[in-house]
Design a protein around this motif. Sequence first.
Motif, short mmCIF file in Angstrom:
data_model
loop_
_atom_site.label_atom_id
_atom_site.label_comp_id
_atom_site.label_asym_id
_atom_site.label_seq_id
_atom_site.Cartn_x
_atom_site.Cartn_y
_atom_site.Cartn_z
N PRO A 442 37.35 44.10 23.88
CA PRO A 442 38.59 44.66 23.31
C PRO A 442 39.85 44.33 24.08
O PRO A 442 40.90 44.07 23.49
N GLN A 443 39.77 44.31 25.41
CA GLN A 443 40.98 44.11 26.21
C GLN A 443 41.52 42.69 26.13
O GLN A 443 42.61 42.39 26.61
N THR A 444 40.78 41.78 25.51
CA THR A 444 41.21 40.38 25.43
C THR A 444 41.86 40.02 24.09
O THR A 444 42.39 38.92 23.94
N ILE A 445 41.83 40.92 23.13
CA ILE A 445 42.20 40.58 21.76
C ILE A 445 43.63 40.05 21.65
O ILE A 445 43.89 39.02 21.03
N LYS A 446 44.57 40.77 22.25
CA LYS A 446 45.96 40.35 22.13
C LYS A 446 46.20 38.98 22.75
O LYS A 446 46.95 38.14 22.22
N ALA A 447 45.54 38.72 23.90
CA ALA A 447 45.69 37.42 24.55
C ALA A 447 45.09 36.31 23.70
O ALA A 447 45.66 35.21 23.61
N ILE A 448 43.96 36.58 23.08
CA ILE A 448 43.33 35.58 22.22
C ILE A 448 44.23 35.26 21.02
O ILE A 448 44.39 34.09 20.66
N ASP A 449 44.80 36.28 20.45
CA ASP A 449 45.60 36.10 19.24
C ASP A 449 46.76 35.13 19.47
O ASP A 449 47.16 34.39 18.57
N LYS A 450 47.29 35.11 20.70
CA LYS A 450 48.42 34.22 21.00
C LYS A 450 48.03 32.75 20.88
O LYS A 450 48.88 31.91 20.56
N PHE A 451 46.76 32.43 21.12
CA PHE A 451 46.32 31.04 21.01
C PHE A 451 46.34 30.54 19.56
O PHE A 451 46.32 29.33 19.33
N PHE A 452 46.38 31.47 18.60
CA PHE A 452 46.31 31.07 17.19
C PHE A 452 47.64 31.25 16.48
O PHE A 452 47.74 31.04 15.27
N ARG A 453 48.67 31.60 17.23
CA ARG A 453 50.01 31.70 16.66
C ARG A 453 50.73 30.38 16.87
O ARG A 453 50.52 29.68 17.85
N ILE A 454 51.60 30.05 15.95
CA ILE A 454 52.34 28.79 16.05
C ILE A 454 53.54 28.97 16.99
O ILE A 454 54.25 29.96 16.89
#
Length: 454
Positions: A442-454
């Motif tokens: 759970p603590q990684t979700i926001k950081a992961i999401d940044k990799f998929f944003r343009i």
Amino acid sequence: MKIVIEGAGEIGSHLAKMLRAEANEVTVLDNDDERLTALRAYADVETFLGNPSSIKSLRDAGVAKADLFIAVYPFTTQEVNIVGALLAKQLGAKRVVARINDEDYLAAENRLLFKELGIELMFYPEKSAADEIVNSLKHVASSDSMDFAHGKLQISVFKIDEESPMVDLRLSEFIQTMTPEETTLFRIIAISRDQKTIIPKYDTKFQYGDLVFTVSKREGLASIMKYFGRAEKSVDKVMILGGTPIAEMVARSLAPHISSVKIIEKDKDRCLALTEHLPDSVVIVNGDGRNSDFLFEEGIRDFDAFIALTSNDESNVLSCVVAKKFGVTRTVAEVENIEYIRLAEEMGVDTVINKKLITAGKIFKFTLSGKARFVKYMSGSNAEIIEYTVAPGSAITKKPIKELDFPAGAIIAGVVRGSESFIAVGDTLIEDYDRVAIFALPQTIKAIDKFFRI
């Protein structure tokens, strides 16, 4: 993100706690002060006492500035949630979702109608739970599974028992036993042990009772089951304890495809209703399924699967334990108290179903970038499985996986590219429009999401 939740029942309260933990600004609207007081006791959220169908209450709760509005008002007809969602959209909420309790509303043409009215998602937790149960019976060797791209990739959970050849092996030793071809077919991605989820290293040793998460291609399943000492068995006869709406939907789905479905229900009136609603091939028995002698008389030994779906968690878990003692291969229990889930698994229940977690996965994706296709919480773990569609030019495409500063508590499990699928490794370079399966704490979700944003 500003989120307004209409309804402080079990599902609304769980969502409020989960979404607040992700640093969202959460307000919960309800007309029951006791429910709101109970919520404030364990969740740091703003609460607002008011009528969920009142325009004034919705305005006062701040829906005009809401990025997401979730209508999950409890113990009422679905119209309250639908009206609340439609009003919230007109008042300015950017995205709205609503809980329903009518399967007809999920038909494609009806979903399209409500989407045109502004409701992005309508979800029926009981129907989602029924679908998950039916899917679990297709993968009897694992305790939980998730298919990607119609089965091209699959994430599965296997429990290590006393006789498993995996016991006391280190990950490095296990890899050495694999053939070169098998390393391209499946991979171990995580271990759940003592209520902790571990991303394993080469020296990590497998222990009795571990829940092991794997990702595999379709043709790798046979190899996985060989290593875990499992054999895939088909389910042809199912006994269901409890005549709940979930049980009714499961029975209706299974009846055309297997030889026998039997429902045990202690309420006579409910038995009559089930007889009217279900196909003639489904056998309805009036009796107390908590009585092991009664289950024996009803031939429980002859069934391949036992599904406990009463409104009582303890009865569901204990009846599954009894079914196991009678030799039933597969047991499934609905457990709504999240604190009991791990206990149920430790007591030998093969698959645990929880409506709150299923619903949370459906809604959580709305807090991520628009490229998150879906989210699922896996049994026995606090981790989430997320599928992303890769937007052209996003950060995930810039370097091979091993050169990305990807969060340590997450792992890219597999990739679907066109009609092909493959297990992700360090040299894998993610491309535009790939569908990527990620296992994440759970603590990684926001950081992961940044990799998929343009």
